[in-house]
Design a protein around this motif. Structure first.
Motif, PDB file in Angstrom:
ATOM      1  N   TYR A 144      -3.611 -18.993   2.142  1.00 31.48           N
ATOM      2  CA  TYR A 144      -5.066 -19.136   2.131  1.00 31.48           C
ATOM      3  C   TYR A 144      -5.508 -20.493   1.603  1.00 31.48           C
ATOM      4  O   TYR A 144      -6.650 -20.893   1.780  1.00 31.48           O
ATOM      5  N   GLU A 145      -4.604 -21.229   0.946  1.00 25.76           N
ATOM      6  CA  GLU A 145      -5.009 -22.468   0.282  1.00 25.76           C
ATOM      7  C   GLU A 145      -5.277 -23.619   1.254  1.00 25.76           C
ATOM      8  O   GLU A 145      -5.751 -24.677   0.860  1.00 25.76           O
ATOM      9  N   CYS A 146      -4.943 -23.418   2.533  1.00 24.71           N
ATOM     10  CA  CYS A 146      -5.080 -24.504   3.515  1.00 24.71           C
ATOM     11  C   CYS A 146      -6.523 -25.006   3.578  1.00 24.71           C
ATOM     12  O   CYS A 146      -7.468 -24.226   3.604  1.00 24.71           O
ATOM     13  N   ILE A 147      -6.681 -26.353   3.587  1.00 28.84           N
ATOM     14  CA  ILE A 147      -8.023 -26.937   3.637  1.00 28.84           C
ATOM     15  C   ILE A 147      -8.314 -27.567   4.987  1.00 28.84           C
ATOM     16  O   ILE A 147      -9.289 -28.287   5.148  1.00 28.84           O
ATOM     17  N   LEU A 148      -7.434 -27.342   5.973  1.00 27.46           N
ATOM     18  CA  LEU A 148      -7.657 -27.816   7.338  1.00 27.46           C
ATOM     19  C   LEU A 148      -7.853 -29.333   7.412  1.00 27.46           C
ATOM     20  O   LEU A 148      -8.750 -29.814   8.101  1.00 27.46           O
ATOM     21  N   CYS A 149      -7.003 -30.073   6.702  1.00 30.13           N
ATOM     22  CA  CYS A 149      -7.114 -31.524   6.728  1.00 30.13           C
ATOM     23  C   CYS A 149      -6.403 -32.108   7.938  1.00 30.13           C
ATOM     24  O   CYS A 149      -6.566 -33.287   8.242  1.00 30.13           O
ATOM     25  N   ALA A 150      -5.572 -31.305   8.607  1.00 29.25           N
ATOM     26  CA  ALA A 150      -4.866 -31.689   9.833  1.00 29.25           C
ATOM     27  C   ALA A 150      -3.701 -32.638   9.588  1.00 29.25           C
ATOM     28  O   ALA A 150      -3.146 -33.179  10.553  1.00 29.25           O
ATOM     29  N   CYS A 151      -3.315 -32.859   8.337  1.00 28.42           N
ATOM     30  CA  CYS A 151      -2.160 -33.716   8.078  1.00 28.42           C
ATOM     31  C   CYS A 151      -0.900 -33.152   8.747  1.00 28.42           C
ATOM     32  O   CYS A 151      -0.108 -33.879   9.334  1.00 28.42           O
ATOM     33  N   CYS A 152      -0.722 -31.814   8.660  1.00 24.49           N
ATOM     34  CA  CYS A 152       0.499 -31.203   9.191  1.00 24.49           C
ATOM     35  C   CYS A 152       0.527 -31.260  10.700  1.00 24.49           C
ATOM     36  O   CYS A 152       1.484 -31.749  11.304  1.00 24.49           O
ATOM     37  N   SER A 153      -0.535 -30.764  11.350  1.00 25.78           N
ATOM     38  CA  SER A 153      -0.510 -30.687  12.813  1.00 25.78           C
ATOM     39  C   SER A 153      -0.364 -32.059  13.444  1.00 25.78           C
ATOM     40  O   SER A 153       0.317 -32.218  14.454  1.00 25.78           O
ATOM     41  N   THR A 154      -1.003 -33.081  12.832  1.00 25.89           N
ATOM     42  CA  THR A 154      -0.920 -34.407  13.438  1.00 25.89           C
ATOM     43  C   THR A 154       0.355 -35.146  13.038  1.00 25.89           C
ATOM     44  O   THR A 154       0.548 -36.286  13.431  1.00 25.89           O
ATOM     45  N   SER A 155       1.233 -34.491  12.257  1.00 26.11           N
ATOM     46  CA  SER A 155       2.541 -35.096  12.004  1.00 26.11           C
ATOM     47  C   SER A 155       3.608 -34.409  12.851  1.00 26.11           C
ATOM     48  O   SER A 155       4.773 -34.775  12.816  1.00 26.11           O
ATOM     49  N   CYS A 156       3.193 -33.396  13.611  1.00 24.73           N
ATOM     50  CA  CYS A 156       4.156 -32.547  14.321  1.00 24.73           C
ATOM     51  C   CYS A 156       4.355 -33.049  15.754  1.00 24.73           C
ATOM     52  O   CYS A 156       3.407 -33.067  16.543  1.00 24.73           O
TER      53      CYS A 156
END
Lengths: 235, 119, 188
Positions: A144-156
């Motif tokens: 639940y702690e995800c803040i939707l900053c998109a760091c992960c998806s845009t590194s994938c």
């Protein structure tokens, strides 16, 4: 003096993006990367454009590619990222650039929306709240702690190549957050929507997402749990 | 749900599971072959090995696994890089031609193995 | 851009949207927890929004020739962890193995066809070029197999942390490198 190299793109005047160098006096202090951007905007070039809001790693606005690694500029100290006195700041990879460091996040949000990130339970809501045991509540920790900053998806890389078909680590972490919620009753429908060769199974365990998450969350693990649930459902 | 007609089994889970099962079969087969090649190999012992029914079945299983495993693997490679997004409008043509070429090659591999071990 | 309940279907199924029988949209919500905080604070009536499904999602987000905006995807500028290199090498060796399979099948065919072809194959395999090719195939195959075993291990939930992944990738690289050296010794 810190050498800062910024990705610049002005859609009104530039055909292509370019890098612009600044020499910034940090006063010998271990500033956050966002502080350096604010210094540049205040003292060198007011047209430098980036997103920011809370400046304390809660709002998720200033996800940037900092010296090659995605992270939140506001909670990344220079001492952690700068090696050899050079700071290179580029926008999050893989999403269309609107201007300078600002990217169009529509794709990212559309994938988030696909996983229906809200509690589904047709039974009438009780007067106060739907109860969970402490153990059931603990299942949501790290999700639940995800803040939707998109760091992960845009590194994938899987998201780079198929951002319209692979949900991406951020969306999948939230997909599992609701699959794991004892109060949610839509598990079957959620899983049925995920069992195609792209939505979940484009994850090849590269773990770039885990490597960059500023909140220390682990989408790879969540995706593994989703796969296990899909497997249990089908066998 | 993202639809896809060129993936091996159409669903993500079975593709994933098939990839795992075939990988184990291939691993076992290549370990066996490597073990055989460790010792001195001559024509008589080599052909005697492949004359046994279990080895013929195992070889055929390995060939089928190779085909399925490669199809699934190459399909993800093609749909990552040879796409409209990456290459523009001609991406779809390039991907489908590559997919067709790879599929034909894999069918050819299986037929070749059948011919080798049953002739 | 809001992340949360935007479509009518979403709103129907989300308990936080229903207050006194009216459908409201809290501001600044992109998470369930946020609904709890701000739902009672600010509302306004939400106009009907299109339902996002697979078809129109692709229409919305597929780049068209009209979208000339740049994308930052210069791979040389992006720092990757060792797990990413393990994955890239797994993919590269996989594609190599697909082509190598042709040579392996050819060798199997020659070795079983007749005693003469077996001897001819054995003679061909002693040349420096074919030794190099053999070494390449054996090393690629070994790497791909080891990285595959890492995948199988991770499927059981072991080594899914960053630390676990890095250790796993390093073990795979180290073992594959050792195996490549051993293959070299065995072949030459």
């Amino acid at each position: 003096m810190l050498k800062v190299s910024l990705y610049r793109y002005n859609p009104e005047s530039d055909d292509a993006p370019h890098m612009e160098d600044f020499s910034v006096d940090t006063g010998g202090k271990d500033l956050m990367v966002l502080d350096v951007l604010e210094l540049i905007k205040a003292d060198y070039d007011g047209s430098v454009t980036y997103r920011r809001s809370c400046r304390e790693g809660v709002c998720g606005s200033d996800g940037l590619n900092i010296n090659g690694k995605n992270g939140l500029a506001c909670i990344t100290p220079l001492s952690e990222t700068v090696k050899g006195g050079k700071l290179v700041i580029r926008p999050l990879p893989g999403l269309p650039v609107i201007r300078d460091l600002v990217v169009d996040m529509s794709l990212f949000y559309a994938q988030y929306e696909k996983v229906q990130p809200y509690l589904q339970n047709p039974s009438p809501a009780p007067a106060i709240e739907r109860l969970q045991s402490p153990e059931e509540r603990a299942q949501l920790d790290g999700l639940y702690e995800c803040i939707l900053c998109a760091c992960c998806s845009t590194s994938c890389p899987s998201f780079w190549w198929n951002p319209d078909r692979f949900i991406g680590p951020a969306g999948l972490l939230q997909a599992y957050r609701f699959l794991a919620d004892s109060r949610d009753t839509a598990t079957e429908g959620r899983l049925a929507k995920l069992d195609d060769p792209f939505s979940v199974f484009r994850c090849h365990g590269i773990q770039n997402c885990v490597n960059v998450c500023p909140k220390g969350l682990n989408p790879t693990k969540a995706i593994g749990h989703i796969r296990t649930m899909l497997l249990n459902r089908a066998t | 749900m993202v639809t896809s007609v060129t993936s091996f089994s159409r669903t993500g889970l079975s593709d994933w599971l098939i990839q795992r099962v075939t990988s184990v079969i291939l691993l076992a087969y290549f370990l066996l072959i490597a073990y055989q090649l460790m010792g001195s190999v001559d024509y008589t012992s080599w052909t005697r090995l492949f004359e046994q029914t279990w080895m013929k079945v195992f070889t055929l299983m390995a060939a089928l696994s190779l085909a399925a495993h490669s199809w699934i693997g190459l399909w993800s490679v093609f749909t990552d890089y040879l796409t409209e997004r990456m290459l523009g409008p001609k991406g779809n043509v390039i991907r489908l031609v590559s997919q067709l070429g790879a599929s034909l090659a894999l069918v050819g591999y299986v037929i070749w193995v059948v011919v080798i071990i049953w002739s | 851009m809001m992340g949360g309940c935007q479509t009518n279907a979403d709103r129907r199924s989300c308990q936080f949207w229903r207050v006194n029988g009216f459908q409201f949209r809290p501001t600044n919500c992109n998470q369930l927890s946020a609904h709890l905080y701000c739902a009672p604070l600010r509302f306004w009536r939400l106009p009907d929004l299109p339902v996002v499904n697979e078809t129109n999602l692709r229409a919305i987000v597929r780049p068209t020739s009209k979208d000339t905006r740049p994308v930052n995807l210069d791979l040389g500028t992006i720092q990757l962890p060792v797990t990413a290199y393990a994955s890239i090498a797994h993919r590269v060796t996989g594609v190599l193995n697909f082509f190598a399979s042709f040579l392996l099948l050819w060798a199997l065919d020659r070795s079983l066809a007749s005693e003469a072809s077996f001897d001819a194959l054995a003679a061909v395999l002693t040349s420096p070029v074919s030794k190099l090719v053999m070494w390449g195939i054996a090393s690629a195959l070994t790497y791909h197999a080891l990285a595959g075993v890492k995948h199988l291990v991770m499927d059981t939930g072991v080594g899914e942390t960053m630390r676990g992944g890095v250790i796993g990738a390093r073990i795979v690289f180290a073992t594959a490198l050792t195996a490549a050296v051993l293959w070299g010794v065995a072949i030459w």
